[in-house]
Motif scaffolding. Structure first.
Motif, mmCIF file in Angstrom:
data_model
loop_
_atom_site.group_PDB
_atom_site.id
_atom_site.type_symbol
_atom_site.label_atom_id
_atom_site.label_comp_id
_atom_site.label_asym_id
_atom_site.label_seq_id
_atom_site.Cartn_x
_atom_site.Cartn_y
_atom_site.Cartn_z
ATOM 1 N N VAL A 28 0.817 -1.069 0.095
ATOM 2 C CA VAL A 28 -0.132 0.195 -0.212
ATOM 3 C C VAL A 28 0.867 1.361 -0.079
ATOM 4 O O VAL A 28 0.652 2.294 -0.800
ATOM 5 C CB VAL A 28 -0.867 0.026 1.084
ATOM 6 C CG1 VAL A 28 -1.693 1.337 1.292
ATOM 7 C CG2 VAL A 28 -2.001 -1.189 1.029
ATOM 8 N N ARG A 29 1.834 1.103 0.797
ATOM 9 C CA ARG A 29 3.005 2.453 0.773
ATOM 10 C C ARG A 29 3.450 2.583 -0.760
ATOM 11 O O ARG A 29 3.584 3.753 -1.057
ATOM 12 C CB ARG A 29 3.716 2.492 1.755
ATOM 13 C CG ARG A 29 3.525 2.605 3.243
ATOM 14 C CD ARG A 29 4.718 2.458 4.289
ATOM 15 N NE ARG A 29 4.262 2.773 5.490
ATOM 16 C CZ ARG A 29 4.157 1.752 6.393
ATOM 17 N NH1 ARG A 29 4.745 0.823 6.249
ATOM 18 N NH2 ARG A 29 3.667 2.044 7.648
ATOM 19 N N LYS A 84 1.998 1.911 -3.597
ATOM 20 C CA LYS A 84 1.103 2.153 -4.598
ATOM 21 C C LYS A 84 0.718 3.887 -3.906
ATOM 22 O O LYS A 84 0.647 4.669 -5.036
ATOM 23 C CB LYS A 84 -0.170 1.588 -4.120
ATOM 24 C CG LYS A 84 -1.444 1.782 -5.218
ATOM 25 C CD LYS A 84 -0.995 2.048 -6.717
ATOM 26 C CE LYS A 84 -0.758 0.626 -7.350
ATOM 27 N NZ LYS A 84 -0.756 0.802 -8.713
ATOM 28 N N ILE A 85 0.788 4.144 -2.956
ATOM 29 C CA ILE A 85 0.746 5.578 -2.473
ATOM 30 C C ILE A 85 1.820 6.435 -3.098
ATOM 31 O O ILE A 85 1.337 7.297 -3.854
ATOM 32 C CB ILE A 85 0.751 5.938 -0.810
ATOM 33 C CG1 ILE A 85 -0.712 5.287 -0.311
ATOM 34 C CG2 ILE A 85 0.922 7.107 -0.613
ATOM 35 C CD1 ILE A 85 -0.599 4.988 1.296
ATOM 36 N N GLU A 108 1.294 9.476 -5.782
ATOM 37 C CA GLU A 108 1.766 10.844 -5.741
ATOM 38 C C GLU A 108 2.740 11.306 -6.660
ATOM 39 O O GLU A 108 2.838 12.226 -7.097
ATOM 40 C CB GLU A 108 2.413 10.898 -3.973
ATOM 41 C CG GLU A 108 1.627 10.830 -2.978
ATOM 42 C CD GLU A 108 2.243 10.586 -1.623
ATOM 43 O OE1 GLU A 108 1.672 10.987 -0.770
ATOM 44 O OE2 GLU A 108 3.415 10.370 -1.636
#
Length: 117
Positions: free
Chosen positions: A72-73, A75-76, A80
């Motif tokens: 998830v990090r 993908k974030i 961004e």
């Protein structure tokens, strides 16, 4: 179940085959979508809609929290970066629309945008 989620039945079967969805079966081999399977399918669908690939979805739903968080990090960070890239594109295009030069390659500001790309 597929109709409830607004997807095709083959998509659910694919998710199950790839390990993103766990569905119990009855004695005749028919799939039984209990409350857990429904929630799991909704989660898979939401993760897909926010841009995770199916392998990323499987990893994001891993039992080990650190594995899920890492996916998830990542993908974030990718989203961004995409936002930043699109903001830069908008800045360049706004300048191009308002540029006083007839040809963009005559404009020093446009040249700076191109070099920074």
């Amino acid at each position: 179940m597929a109709a409830e989620l607004g997807i095709e039945a083959h998509v659910l079967r694919h998710w199950e085959h790839e390990g993103a969805l766990t569905v119990r079966r009855d004695d005749n081999g028919y799939r039984l979508y209990d409350d857990n399977a429904v929630e799991q399918a909704r989660t898979v669908l939401k993760l897909r809609r926010v841009g995770l690939s199916l392998p990323e979805v499987v990893a994001a739903m891993a039992p080990k929290k650190s594995t899920a968080q890492a996916v998830v990090r990542a993908k974030i960070a990718a989203l961004e970066n995409e936002i930043l890239s699109r903001q830069q594109a908008i800045t360049f295009l706004r300048h191009a629309v308002e540029c006083r030069h007839r040809y963009l390659d005559e404009c020093p500001d446009c040249a700076n945008f191109v070099r920074d790309a």
